[in-house]
Design an enzyme around this catalytic site. Structure first.
Site, mmCIF file in Angstrom:
data_model
loop_
_atom_site.group_PDB
_atom_site.id
_atom_site.type_symbol
_atom_site.label_atom_id
_atom_site.label_comp_id
_atom_site.label_asym_id
_atom_site.label_seq_id
_atom_site.Cartn_x
_atom_site.Cartn_y
_atom_site.Cartn_z
ATOM 1 N N THR A 30 28.547 11.983 22.388
ATOM 2 C CA THR A 30 28.196 11.497 23.764
ATOM 3 C C THR A 30 29.837 11.182 24.303
ATOM 4 O O THR A 30 29.862 11.496 25.394
ATOM 5 C CB THR A 30 27.780 9.887 23.668
ATOM 6 O OG1 THR A 30 26.537 10.112 22.976
ATOM 7 C CG2 THR A 30 27.474 9.189 24.961
ATOM 8 N N GLY A 81 30.725 5.716 21.560
ATOM 9 C CA GLY A 81 29.108 5.869 21.297
ATOM 10 C C GLY A 81 28.750 5.015 20.125
ATOM 11 O O GLY A 81 29.623 4.227 19.668
ATOM 12 N N LYS A 93 27.454 1.940 13.780
ATOM 13 C CA LYS A 93 28.142 2.959 13.984
ATOM 14 C C LYS A 93 28.366 3.779 13.001
ATOM 15 O O LYS A 93 28.325 3.362 11.811
ATOM 16 C CB LYS A 93 29.633 2.940 14.835
ATOM 17 C CG LYS A 93 29.148 2.291 16.401
ATOM 18 C CD LYS A 93 30.616 1.732 16.861
ATOM 19 C CE LYS A 93 31.664 3.036 16.860
ATOM 20 N NZ LYS A 93 30.915 4.494 17.443
ATOM 21 N N GLY A 95 27.480 7.280 12.229
ATOM 22 C CA GLY A 95 26.723 8.607 12.297
ATOM 23 C C GLY A 95 27.663 9.739 12.167
ATOM 24 O O GLY A 95 27.192 10.826 11.361
ATOM 25 N N GLU A 102 37.431 3.992 14.157
ATOM 26 C CA GLU A 102 36.579 3.318 15.340
ATOM 27 C C GLU A 102 36.723 1.806 15.514
ATOM 28 O O GLU A 102 37.112 1.330 16.382
ATOM 29 C CB GLU A 102 35.140 3.907 15.446
ATOM 30 C CG GLU A 102 34.870 5.244 15.772
ATOM 31 C CD GLU A 102 33.669 5.760 15.482
ATOM 32 O OE1 GLU A 102 33.240 6.813 16.205
ATOM 33 O OE2 GLU A 102 32.769 5.355 14.923
ATOM 34 N N LYS A 120 19.175 4.476 22.020
ATOM 35 C CA LYS A 120 19.944 3.762 20.991
ATOM 36 C C LYS A 120 19.845 2.216 21.166
ATOM 37 O O LYS A 120 20.142 1.469 20.081
ATOM 38 C CB LYS A 120 21.527 4.213 21.233
ATOM 39 C CG LYS A 120 21.708 5.651 21.305
ATOM 40 C CD LYS A 120 21.683 6.182 19.926
ATOM 41 C CE LYS A 120 21.916 7.740 19.692
ATOM 42 N NZ LYS A 120 23.565 7.857 19.954
HETATM 43 C C1 5RP Z 1 30.572 8.311 15.095
HETATM 44 C C2 5RP Z 1 29.742 7.252 15.767
HETATM 45 C C3 5RP Z 1 29.287 7.738 17.074
HETATM 46 O O1 5RP Z 1 29.641 7.041 18.012
HETATM 47 C C4 5RP Z 1 27.722 7.680 16.936
HETATM 48 O O2 5RP Z 1 27.398 8.367 15.641
HETATM 49 C C5 5RP Z 1 26.980 8.184 17.977
HETATM 50 O O3 5RP Z 1 27.034 9.833 18.144
HETATM 51 P P1 5RP Z 1 26.422 10.320 19.209
HETATM 52 O O4 5RP Z 1 27.260 10.128 20.338
HETATM 53 O O5 5RP Z 1 26.572 11.725 18.722
HETATM 54 O O6 5RP Z 1 25.000 10.099 19.266
HETATM 55 O O7 5RP Z 1 29.679 6.230 15.301
HETATM 56 O O8 5RP Z 1 31.232 7.842 14.067
#
Ligand code: 5RP
Length: 218
Positions: A30, A81, A93, A95, A102, A120
């Site tokens: 995102t 994101g 957060k 992923g 972050e 989400k």
């Molecule tokens: C990375 C994160 C991202 O913000 C989270 O995984 C969302 O990812 P995406 O925008 O690909 O759905 O926390 O560490």
């Protein structure tokens, strides 16, 4: 509308909150859309502080100057994101494994605008496996402590964070008290950061939906 189109719509809507200066920029698919949109208005900003090597690379490829947080002081805006958000804008957060940087950039920013597709938004955090960044030598010990908290930690093998650490993804948690669990997991020796963002939640959530971006405040 695909999930990726909804992500892009949320990312483009976040451009409205950019008001010059140095922007904190998160990580993920995102945020990649946000970086691409930011590139189109890069003349209006001084540059960015990045939460990952991946975002740094993408911004540099666009010619957006990237600064070290130590040299910028506090930031007015952070855009990132999330893997899950509840209605209080408490998040899961990590992923993408960038949770520690972050959390640092979110903490250093006055306003945290979170961008995501509508899938989400959840009632209770925890269906998405909760990422925990750990110092390598503490992996098994921290895993045993997480089992005591009712979770099932799974080592994200073949993955090393930008800080040289490991990730445990904790399955099976229903997180009823996010701030409490954030403090509890962060207190386990060897944990660098847990991917619960409740002590510093987002201030605004922009969700991409088939009917256009939807804005939620806590
Ligand atoms: C990375 C994160 C991202 O913000 C989270 O995984 C969302 O990812 P995406 O925008 O690909 O759905 O926390 O560490």
């Amino acid at each position: 509308m695909t999930q990726d189109e909804m992500k892009r719509a949320a990312a483009e809507a976040a451009i409205e909150y950019v008001d010059g200066g140095i922007i904190g920029v998160g990580t993920g698919s995102t945020v990649n859309h946000f970086i691409d949109a930011l590139a189109r208005i890069k003349g209006r900003i001084e540059g960015a502080v990045s939460s990952s090597e991946a975002s740094t690379e993408r911004m540099k490829a666009h010619g957006i100057p990237v600064y070290d947080l130590n040299s910028t002081g506090g930031l007015a805006l952070y855009v990132d994101g999330a893997d899950e958000s509840n209605k209080y804008l408490q998040l899961i957060k990590g992923g993408g494994g960038a949770l520690t940087r972050e959390k640092i950039v979110a903490g250093a920013s006055e306003r945290f605008v979170c961008i995501a597709d509508e899938s989400k938004l959840v009632d209770v955090l925890g269906e998405f496996p909760l990422p925990v960044e750990v110092i390598p030598m503490a992996r098994s010990y921290v895993a045993r402590e997480l089992v005591k908290l009712g979770g099932t930690p799974v080592w994200r093998e073949d993955f090393v964070t930008d800080n040289g650490n490991l990730i445990l993804d904790v399955q099976g948690l229903r997180i009823m008290e996010p701030a409490k669990l954030e403090q509890r997991i962060n207190a386990i020796p060897g944990v660098v950061t847990v991917g619960i963002f409740a002590l510093r939640p987002a201030d605004l959530l922009i969700l991409g939906t088939p009917n256009g971006p939807r804005t939620i405040e806590p």
